[in-house]
Scaffold this active site. Structure first.
Site, mmCIF file in Angstrom:
data_model
loop_
_atom_site.group_PDB
_atom_site.id
_atom_site.type_symbol
_atom_site.label_atom_id
_atom_site.label_comp_id
_atom_site.label_asym_id
_atom_site.label_seq_id
_atom_site.Cartn_x
_atom_site.Cartn_y
_atom_site.Cartn_z
ATOM 1 N N SER A 130 0.919 -0.699 0.183
ATOM 2 C CA SER A 130 -0.119 0.247 0.277
ATOM 3 C C SER A 130 1.169 1.500 0.069
ATOM 4 O O SER A 130 2.015 1.448 0.703
ATOM 5 C CB SER A 130 -0.174 -0.211 1.724
ATOM 6 O OG SER A 130 -2.194 0.935 0.908
ATOM 7 N N LYS A 155 -1.111 -0.884 -4.545
ATOM 8 C CA LYS A 155 -2.176 0.086 -4.247
ATOM 9 C C LYS A 155 -2.200 1.364 -4.112
ATOM 10 O O LYS A 155 -1.124 0.809 -3.113
ATOM 11 C CB LYS A 155 -3.097 -0.889 -2.267
ATOM 12 C CG LYS A 155 -4.268 0.195 -2.239
ATOM 13 C CD LYS A 155 -5.139 -0.427 -1.180
ATOM 14 C CE LYS A 155 -4.762 0.347 -0.134
ATOM 15 N NZ LYS A 155 -5.225 -0.707 0.889
ATOM 16 N N LYS A 157 -3.127 5.705 -2.769
ATOM 17 C CA LYS A 157 -4.466 5.764 -2.499
ATOM 18 C C LYS A 157 -4.724 6.942 -2.958
ATOM 19 O O LYS A 157 -3.552 7.272 -4.170
ATOM 20 C CB LYS A 157 -3.920 6.344 -1.024
ATOM 21 C CG LYS A 157 -3.304 5.198 0.154
ATOM 22 C CD LYS A 157 -4.107 4.552 0.325
ATOM 23 C CE LYS A 157 -4.337 3.986 1.937
ATOM 24 N NZ LYS A 157 -5.151 2.776 2.817
ATOM 25 N N ASP A 182 -7.105 2.751 -3.044
ATOM 26 C CA ASP A 182 -8.206 3.070 -1.799
ATOM 27 C C ASP A 182 -7.962 4.160 -1.865
ATOM 28 O O ASP A 182 -7.431 4.884 -1.604
ATOM 29 C CB ASP A 182 -6.938 2.700 -0.933
ATOM 30 C CG ASP A 182 -7.569 2.468 0.626
ATOM 31 O OD1 ASP A 182 -9.286 3.300 0.363
ATOM 32 O OD2 ASP A 182 -7.202 2.327 1.526
ATOM 33 N N GLU A 207 -11.287 0.429 -3.668
ATOM 34 C CA GLU A 207 -12.064 0.360 -1.628
ATOM 35 C C GLU A 207 -12.770 1.763 -1.611
ATOM 36 O O GLU A 207 -11.694 2.624 -1.422
ATOM 37 C CB GLU A 207 -10.436 0.194 -1.537
ATOM 38 C CG GLU A 207 -10.169 -0.454 0.233
ATOM 39 C CD GLU A 207 -9.303 -0.449 0.731
ATOM 40 O OE1 GLU A 207 -9.303 -0.917 2.158
ATOM 41 O OE2 GLU A 207 -8.189 -0.883 -0.416
ATOM 42 N N ASP A 232 -13.943 -1.543 3.758
ATOM 43 C CA ASP A 232 -12.942 -1.778 4.402
ATOM 44 C C ASP A 232 -13.646 -0.789 5.894
ATOM 45 O O ASP A 232 -14.425 -1.527 6.240
ATOM 46 C CB ASP A 232 -11.932 -0.783 3.952
ATOM 47 C CG ASP A 232 -10.521 -0.373 5.061
ATOM 48 O OD1 ASP A 232 -11.088 -1.067 6.100
ATOM 49 O OD2 ASP A 232 -9.754 0.358 5.133
ATOM 50 N N LYS A 256 -8.912 -5.924 8.724
ATOM 51 C CA LYS A 256 -8.732 -5.856 9.801
ATOM 52 C C LYS A 256 -8.860 -5.971 11.001
ATOM 53 O O LYS A 256 -10.454 -5.595 11.628
ATOM 54 C CB LYS A 256 -8.584 -3.816 10.009
ATOM 55 C CG LYS A 256 -7.721 -3.532 8.542
ATOM 56 C CD LYS A 256 -7.942 -1.989 8.284
ATOM 57 C CE LYS A 256 -7.094 -1.892 6.973
ATOM 58 N NZ LYS A 256 -7.170 -0.136 6.958
ATOM 59 N N GLY A 284 -3.388 -3.812 6.879
ATOM 60 C CA GLY A 284 -2.703 -3.188 7.973
ATOM 61 C C GLY A 284 -3.179 -2.112 8.165
ATOM 62 O O GLY A 284 -4.073 -0.797 7.401
#
Length: 361
Positions: A130, A155, A157, A182, A207, A232, A256, A284
């Site tokens: 990520s 991934k 952001k 995400d 996401e 998420d 998570k 995570g």
């Protein structure tokens, strides 16, 4: 029986930026339970601020000390603990920090590794990475480095207004990689037309684009989007996972343990995903080697069918608080050997990063 804590401030190797802010340190509570010659560990996945979810370090410490630690003193098994703390509404991250402490304790008491105690492990976790938002050239360099190390999924952001620039640059340079994005709840139902532009980038999933507690608008968006949605923040219980699949709000769930209240609820969500023939992976929260040990054990379970955010420790910390940090080989990480989560604590770095410590119970 003694439960103690260390509050740590651990510098990150590089700032980690998402739609709700930038972290330069990991501010974390680590908990330790000592009883009958067994020492168990856990940590809270909260931060100083309630930006990811409604909890932060201050709320967690209050709930643990006032309500949860007295229950843990009775040494209930994890499932019993979950039943006994049902009277506390919400506060999943606080509950998870104590439930996972009990998981480590009972795995050790039974002389089993955590993965053997939970059962059904494939023996390794498939690893994705990520990447926080950064200068695009820095991001592209980090992606190439990640691919060179063997990560199985990239991934990135994103946030409203920056998604096209980020994803276009990544796809132009890496047209064939397994890529996801995400949004950390940065969009609203008014942004559907903008979000639909993301379809052109061939993501394995998008996401949490909408509100942190939403299922309804995600279900509407899913009908207009060809890119699969991953939830998420919205999935805070097995019941919400069930509703999300029934409503068609997602095809993928990021588990998570902290967000779900612990390992027990996470295992239930894995079962729901399997029932609906969806996909699931382990996320995570910039954990130390203690929290990361739980994550890798979970990510190694046979029902986890997508690579997770379980990078080796050296992605985030120059010096972790464990002596046996994880290493990755061919895009996989194996859970620690030994009993429980199998960490070897570095007293040197635990002391170095501690800003507060004490006895809880």
């Amino acid at each position: 029986m003694k439960i103690t804590y260390h509050k740590l401030k651990m510098p990150l190797i590089s700032p980690f930026t998402t739609s709700f802010g930038t972290d330069i340190n990991k501010d974390v509570y680590v908990f330790k339970l000592e009883h009958n010659g067994i020492t168990a560990y856990s940590e809270s996945v909260t931060d100083e601020n309630p930006f990811y979810g409604s909890e932060d370090n201050y709320t967690v410490f209050h709930i643990v000390k006032q309500y949860l630690a007295p229950v843990v003193k009775g040494l209930p098994e994890p499932d019993e603990f979950n039943e006994q703390v049902k009277f506390i509404k919400g506060n999943n991250m606080a509950k998870a920090s104590m439930e996972m402490l009990l998981y480590d304790y009972y795995a050790k008491a039974n002389k089993k590794s955590l993965v053997d105690y939970m059962g059904h492990s494939r023996g390794y976790a498939n690893v994705g990475i990520s990447l926080g938002m950064d200068d695009i050239n820095v991001t592209l360099k980090k992606i190439q480095e990640a691919l060179d190390r063997g990560y199985k999924r990239i991934k990135v952001k994103i946030m409203k207004g920056k998604e096209i620039g980020i994803l276009s640059a990544v796809r132009d340079n890496f047209p064939d990689i397994v890529l996801s994005a995400d949004a950390n709840s940065d969009y609203t139902e008014k942004d559907f037309d903008l979000i639909k532009k993301i379809d052109r980038y061939n993501l394995v999933y998008l996401e949490q684009p909408l509100y942190h507690d939403d299922i309804i608008y995600h279900s509407r968006l899913a009908k207009e989007l060809s890119t699969p949605l991953c939830l998420d923040e919205s999935i805070t219980s097995p019941e919400k996972a069930q509703k999300a699949f029934e409503m068609g709000a997602c095809k993928v769930i990021n588990i998570k343990e902290g967000r779900l209240g612990g390992i027990g609820n996470s295992l239930k969500v894995m079962g729901i995903v399997k029932e609906f023939k969806g996909h699931v992976w382990i996320g995570g929260m910039l954990e130390t080697g203690i929290g990361r040990s739980f994550n890798v054990s979970m990510a190694s379970l046979s029902d986890i069918n997508y690579p997770g955010d379980t990078s080796p420790n050296d992605k985030y910390f120059k010096n972790d608080i464990v002596k046996n940090p994880f290493t990755m080989e061919n895009g996989t990480i194996k859970p620690n050997k030994g009993t429980g989560i199998g960490v070897e604590i570095s007293e040197e770095y635990l002391k170095k990063y501690t800003v507060e410590e004490g006895i809880i119970a």
